[in-house]
Design an enzyme around this catalytic site. Structure first.
Site, mmCIF file in Angstrom:
data_model
loop_
_atom_site.group_PDB
_atom_site.id
_atom_site.type_symbol
_atom_site.label_atom_id
_atom_site.label_comp_id
_atom_site.label_asym_id
_atom_site.label_seq_id
_atom_site.Cartn_x
_atom_site.Cartn_y
_atom_site.Cartn_z
ATOM 1 N N LEU A 127 0.868 -1.044 0.167
ATOM 2 C CA LEU A 127 -0.032 -0.103 -0.060
ATOM 3 C C LEU A 127 0.814 1.380 0.115
ATOM 4 C CD1 LEU A 127 -0.239 1.582 2.969
ATOM 5 C CD2 LEU A 127 -1.600 -0.576 3.604
ATOM 6 N N HIS A 128 0.446 2.301 -0.674
ATOM 7 C CA HIS A 128 1.150 3.770 -0.684
ATOM 8 C C HIS A 128 0.112 4.648 -0.690
ATOM 9 C CE1 HIS A 128 0.403 1.649 -4.503
ATOM 10 N NE2 HIS A 128 0.250 2.628 -5.323
ATOM 11 N N THR A 129 0.434 5.778 -0.158
ATOM 12 C CA THR A 129 -0.577 6.932 -0.347
ATOM 13 C C THR A 129 -0.229 7.878 -1.127
ATOM 14 O OG1 THR A 129 -1.212 6.571 2.139
ATOM 15 C CG2 THR A 129 -1.641 8.761 1.297
#
Ligand SMILES: [Zn+2]
Length: 193
Positions: free
Chosen positions: A122-124
Protein backbone atom coordinates in the site's frame (compact mmCIF):
# COMPACT_ATOMS: atom_id res chain seq x y z
CA UNK A 1 -4.10 6.15 -19.13
CA UNK A 2 -1.81 3.36 -20.40
CA UNK A 3 0.15 5.82 -22.46
CA UNK A 4 0.45 8.22 -19.54
CA UNK A 5 1.83 5.52 -17.26
CA UNK A 6 4.23 4.04 -19.82
CA UNK A 7 7.39 5.79 -18.48
CA UNK A 8 6.72 4.28 -15.04
CA UNK A 9 6.60 0.76 -16.49
CA UNK A 10 9.67 1.36 -18.64
CA UNK A 11 11.56 2.47 -15.55
CA UNK A 12 10.63 -0.71 -13.67
CA UNK A 13 11.93 -2.84 -16.52
CA UNK A 14 15.19 -0.93 -16.56
CA UNK A 15 15.58 -1.34 -12.80
CA UNK A 16 15.00 -5.06 -13.03
CA UNK A 17 17.62 -5.39 -15.76
CA UNK A 18 20.13 -3.54 -13.62
CA UNK A 19 19.49 -5.78 -10.66
CA UNK A 20 18.60 -9.34 -11.68
CA UNK A 21 18.14 -10.33 -8.04
CA UNK A 22 15.24 -7.91 -7.62
CA UNK A 23 12.22 -9.42 -5.97
CA UNK A 24 8.71 -8.84 -7.20
CA UNK A 25 7.96 -5.84 -4.99
CA UNK A 26 9.81 -2.68 -5.91
CA UNK A 27 8.54 -0.83 -2.81
CA UNK A 28 10.31 -3.41 -0.65
CA UNK A 29 13.51 -3.29 -2.71
CA UNK A 30 13.99 0.46 -3.30
CA UNK A 31 14.71 1.47 0.31
CA UNK A 32 17.39 -1.24 0.58
CA UNK A 33 19.35 -0.21 -2.50
CA UNK A 34 20.67 2.95 -0.78
CA UNK A 35 20.71 4.97 -3.95
CA UNK A 36 17.97 7.28 -2.78
CA UNK A 37 18.44 10.20 -5.15
CA UNK A 38 18.66 7.94 -8.19
CA UNK A 39 15.43 6.24 -7.15
CA UNK A 40 13.69 9.50 -6.16
CA UNK A 41 13.37 8.46 -2.52
CA UNK A 42 13.31 11.85 -0.81
CA UNK A 43 12.58 11.25 2.89
CA UNK A 44 12.54 8.39 5.40
CA UNK A 45 11.07 7.96 8.84
CA UNK A 46 11.23 4.99 11.20
CA UNK A 47 8.50 2.98 9.45
CA UNK A 48 7.81 4.81 6.17
CA UNK A 49 9.38 6.62 3.25
CA UNK A 50 8.44 9.23 0.62
CA UNK A 51 8.97 8.42 -3.04
CA UNK A 52 8.37 10.71 -6.02
CA UNK A 53 6.00 9.17 -8.55
CA UNK A 54 7.81 8.46 -11.83
CA UNK A 55 4.67 9.35 -13.75
CA UNK A 56 3.43 12.39 -11.82
CA UNK A 57 -0.12 13.59 -12.24
CA UNK A 58 1.20 17.00 -11.20
CA UNK A 59 4.65 18.28 -10.15
CA UNK A 60 5.33 17.09 -6.60
CA UNK A 61 3.20 13.94 -6.90
CA UNK A 62 4.65 11.64 -4.21
CA UNK A 63 3.75 8.42 -2.44
CA UNK A 64 4.08 7.85 1.32
CA UNK A 65 4.83 4.14 1.79
CA UNK A 66 5.27 1.96 4.89
CA UNK A 67 8.29 -0.36 4.77
CA UNK A 68 5.99 -3.23 5.73
CA UNK A 69 4.84 -5.25 2.75
CA UNK A 70 1.07 -5.33 2.96
CA UNK A 71 -1.76 -4.37 0.68
CA UNK A 72 -4.23 -4.12 3.57
CA UNK A 73 -4.25 -0.92 5.62
CA UNK A 74 -5.74 -2.84 8.56
CA UNK A 75 -2.53 -4.87 8.90
CA UNK A 76 -0.46 -1.87 10.01
CA UNK A 77 0.41 -1.70 13.71
CA UNK A 78 -0.30 1.41 15.78
CA UNK A 79 3.34 2.47 15.56
CA UNK A 80 3.35 2.08 11.80
CA UNK A 81 0.04 3.93 11.41
CA UNK A 82 1.20 6.86 13.52
CA UNK A 83 4.52 7.06 11.73
CA UNK A 84 2.85 6.90 8.32
CA UNK A 85 0.38 9.63 9.33
CA UNK A 86 3.16 11.84 10.74
CA UNK A 87 5.17 11.44 7.56
CA UNK A 88 2.10 12.45 5.54
CA UNK A 89 1.83 15.61 7.66
CA UNK A 90 5.51 16.36 7.04
CA UNK A 91 5.02 15.72 3.33
CA UNK A 92 2.22 18.31 3.20
CA UNK A 93 4.58 20.75 4.98
CA UNK A 94 7.45 20.04 2.58
CA UNK A 95 5.28 20.33 -0.51
CA UNK A 96 3.81 23.62 0.72
CA UNK A 97 7.26 25.03 1.42
CA UNK A 98 8.72 23.80 -1.88
CA UNK A 99 5.89 24.23 -4.36
CA UNK A 100 3.21 26.49 -2.82
CA UNK A 101 0.20 24.48 -4.00
CA UNK A 102 -3.39 25.65 -3.34
CA UNK A 103 -4.43 22.22 -2.06
CA UNK A 104 -3.86 18.45 -2.20
CA UNK A 105 -5.49 15.23 -3.28
CA UNK A 106 -4.41 12.41 -0.99
CA UNK A 107 -5.47 8.80 -0.88
CA UNK A 108 -4.98 5.07 -1.17
CA UNK A 109 -5.89 2.66 -3.95
CA UNK A 110 -6.69 -0.59 -2.12
CA UNK A 111 -7.48 -3.92 -3.76
CA UNK A 112 -7.39 -5.15 -7.34
CA UNK A 113 -10.49 -3.23 -8.35
CA UNK A 114 -9.26 0.18 -7.24
CA UNK A 115 -7.07 0.97 -10.23
CA UNK A 116 -3.71 1.05 -8.45
CA UNK A 117 -0.63 -0.26 -10.23
CA UNK A 118 1.14 -1.90 -7.26
CA UNK A 119 -1.69 -3.37 -5.21
CA UNK A 120 0.33 -5.65 -2.95
CA UNK A 121 2.17 -2.88 -1.10
CA UNK A 122 0.00 0.00 0.00
CA UNK A 123 1.02 3.57 -0.72
CA UNK A 124 -0.74 6.87 -0.12
CA UNK A 125 -0.64 9.17 -3.14
CA UNK A 126 -0.30 12.88 -2.41
CA UNK A 127 -0.88 15.15 -5.38
CA UNK A 128 -0.42 18.92 -5.03
CA UNK A 129 -3.12 20.93 -6.77
CA UNK A 130 -3.20 24.50 -8.01
CA UNK A 131 -6.22 26.60 -8.92
CA UNK A 132 -7.08 25.81 -12.53
CA UNK A 133 -4.40 23.16 -12.98
CA UNK A 134 -4.69 20.33 -15.48
CA UNK A 135 -2.94 16.97 -15.62
CA UNK A 136 0.59 17.87 -16.58
CA UNK A 137 1.58 14.52 -18.09
CA UNK A 138 0.04 15.17 -21.55
CA UNK A 139 1.99 18.44 -21.58
CA UNK A 140 5.25 16.71 -20.62
CA UNK A 141 4.97 13.60 -22.76
CA UNK A 142 8.73 13.52 -23.49
CA UNK A 143 10.33 11.06 -21.05
CA UNK A 144 13.60 13.01 -20.88
CA UNK A 145 11.72 16.20 -19.94
CA UNK A 146 9.82 14.31 -17.24
CA UNK A 147 13.06 12.94 -15.78
CA UNK A 148 14.56 16.43 -15.64
CA UNK A 149 11.40 17.80 -14.03
CA UNK A 150 11.49 14.98 -11.45
CA UNK A 151 15.11 15.71 -10.54
CA UNK A 152 14.32 19.39 -10.06
CA UNK A 153 11.28 18.59 -7.90
CA UNK A 154 13.42 16.13 -5.91
CA UNK A 155 15.95 18.88 -5.11
CA UNK A 156 13.25 21.31 -3.94
CA UNK A 157 11.50 18.72 -1.78
CA UNK A 158 14.77 17.36 -0.39
CA UNK A 159 15.71 20.87 0.73
CA UNK A 160 12.29 21.43 2.31
CA UNK A 161 12.42 18.15 4.25
CA UNK A 162 15.99 18.88 5.37
CA UNK A 163 14.82 22.12 7.03
CA UNK A 164 12.16 20.37 9.14
CA UNK A 165 12.54 19.69 12.89
CA UNK A 166 14.26 16.37 13.61
CA UNK A 167 15.78 16.12 10.12
CA UNK A 168 19.24 14.66 9.55
CA UNK A 169 21.12 14.21 6.31
CA UNK A 170 23.94 11.71 5.79
CA UNK A 171 24.78 12.93 2.31
CA UNK A 172 23.37 14.90 -0.62
CA UNK A 173 22.36 11.71 -2.43
CA UNK A 174 20.63 10.22 0.62
CA UNK A 175 17.01 10.73 1.62
CA UNK A 176 16.39 13.09 4.53
CA UNK A 177 16.01 11.07 7.76
CA UNK A 178 13.16 12.32 9.95
CA UNK A 179 12.55 11.53 13.60
CA UNK A 180 9.31 12.59 15.25
CA UNK A 181 8.77 13.72 18.83
CA UNK A 182 6.90 11.17 20.90
CA UNK A 183 4.35 13.82 21.90
CA UNK A 184 2.01 15.68 19.59
CA UNK A 185 3.62 17.86 16.97
CA UNK A 186 2.68 21.49 17.16
CA UNK A 187 4.44 22.86 14.11
CA UNK A 188 2.30 21.03 11.56
CA UNK A 189 -0.63 22.81 9.95
CA UNK A 190 -3.85 21.67 11.56
CA UNK A 191 -5.83 22.08 8.35
CA UNK A 192 -3.50 20.15 6.07
CA UNK A 193 -5.24 16.74 6.19
ZN1 LIG B 1 6.49 -4.75 -0.78
Amino acid sequence: MDRVFAPWRIEWIRREEKNPDVEECVFCELPDWERDREHLLVARSQHSFVLLNNAPYNPGHVMVIPYTHTGDYRNLTDDQLLDHARLKQRTFDALEAALRPDGFNAGLNLGDGAGGSIGDHLHTHIVPRWEGDTNFMPVLSDTRVIVEALEETYDHLHEAFAEQPGATLEGPDQAVELTFDSGSESESNSDAE
